[in-house]
Write an enzyme that holds these catalytic residues in place. Structure first.
Site, mmCIF file in Angstrom:
data_model
loop_
_atom_site.group_PDB
_atom_site.id
_atom_site.type_symbol
_atom_site.label_atom_id
_atom_site.label_comp_id
_atom_site.label_asym_id
_atom_site.label_seq_id
_atom_site.Cartn_x
_atom_site.Cartn_y
_atom_site.Cartn_z
ATOM 1 C CG ASP A 7 47.379 38.593 41.411
ATOM 2 O OD1 ASP A 7 47.981 38.390 40.350
ATOM 3 O OD2 ASP A 7 46.486 37.844 41.846
ATOM 4 C CD GLU A 68 50.666 37.321 37.810
ATOM 5 O OE1 GLU A 68 50.403 37.004 38.981
ATOM 6 O OE2 GLU A 68 50.053 36.866 36.831
ATOM 7 C CG ASP A 141 42.672 37.291 43.416
ATOM 8 O OD1 ASP A 141 42.754 37.241 42.189
ATOM 9 O OD2 ASP A 141 41.838 36.623 44.076
#
Lengths: 176, 176
Positions: A7, A68, A141
């Site tokens: 992330d 991501e 996260d």
């Protein structure tokens, strides 16, 4: 299949390793956050992200890195740092010949909660349940990185079947 | 001062090396473009950008790398690639301990043409004149990279004076 989920972020870059195959129980192999100081020079922060990602690749030897997918639409103030951190993660993986897969935030949420508009708490709760953890990973996260890895493991067979179906049903010579 | 200017991009990343000091004639040491194939995987393209930048750093040993500051506002379709390529350039420089300077497109245009809203042709014409070239460097990304390097050489003394002035006139203990 062992997947490192990333992330991306400059201040906090979530990382999580999940092992498993679609349809079976999943196992968490590691979770954490690569942090870089807010007041450091941008170049030095990117070097710190690189060092952190390299350590995770060294230790866990993932077969795929799931990152991501960053959109320029949302949250203009942080999107540049996110794009830059994701570039470093993709660079580290590609340099080692490890395939990089990108998943959108809504694909990830839909994969682990059933809804593309689930909130952070819901994603954290499902990650905790699916990986049989004692408590939701913190910060968010870190949980998101694990959700990315889970999303990749579950989507990969469907993506492969789709590619095979497309290959089977595409008339020869037709460009897709 | 020898400066490598980088106009970041995934398809074409402009690079140009200029040597000189403010107030004296400038010399071009090299100019070119690092290209990556549009149909390659994103991770592989970032690896190709890294390899290209490393070659320019090896060959020219710049003291500073000047990179265009990317904003998320303009041109949503290409801004992500630009941000990712710029991250790789900054990473390569910072890894070697070379300072990275960021300049906005309008700072660069104002430095070489006198107007922050000058067009590509005007920037190309001034770069050609200031570096005493036979013709404007092509493509425009290459000319922009040289303009970035020139901008840095000319702005650096002013920035240093500004920092000194701020240091002199800031009361001790006051946080800026």
């Amino acid at each position: 299949m062992r997947v490192l989920g990333v992330d991306p972020g400059l201040t906090r870059c979530g990382v999580g390793v999940v092992e498993g195959v679609a349809g079976r129980a999943l196992t968490m192999r590691g979770v954490g956050v690569v942090r870089t100081p807010v007041d450091a020079e941008l170049g030095d922060r990117l070097v710190a992200v690189e060092r952190g990602i390299e350590q995770w690749l060294d230790e866990h030897r993932p077969e795929v890195v799931a990152v991501e997918r960053v959109f320029s639409q949302h949250n203009v103030s942080t999107v540049m740092g996110t794009a830059q951190a994701s570039a470093v993660a993709m660079l580290c993986a590609a340099r080692r010949g490890i395939p990089v897969a990108l998943h959108t935030p809504s694909e990830v949420k839909a994969a682990v909660t059933g809804s593309g508009r689930a909130d952070k708490a819901q994603v954290g709760a499902m990650v905790t349940r699916l990986l049989r953890l004692a408590a939701p990973p913190k910060p968010a996260d870190a949980a998101d990185a694990l959700a990315l890895a889970i999303c990749h493991i579950w989507r990969a067979p469907a993506q492969n079947r789709l590619q095979q179906a497309v290959a089977l049903h595409t008339p020869k010579g037709r460009t897709r």
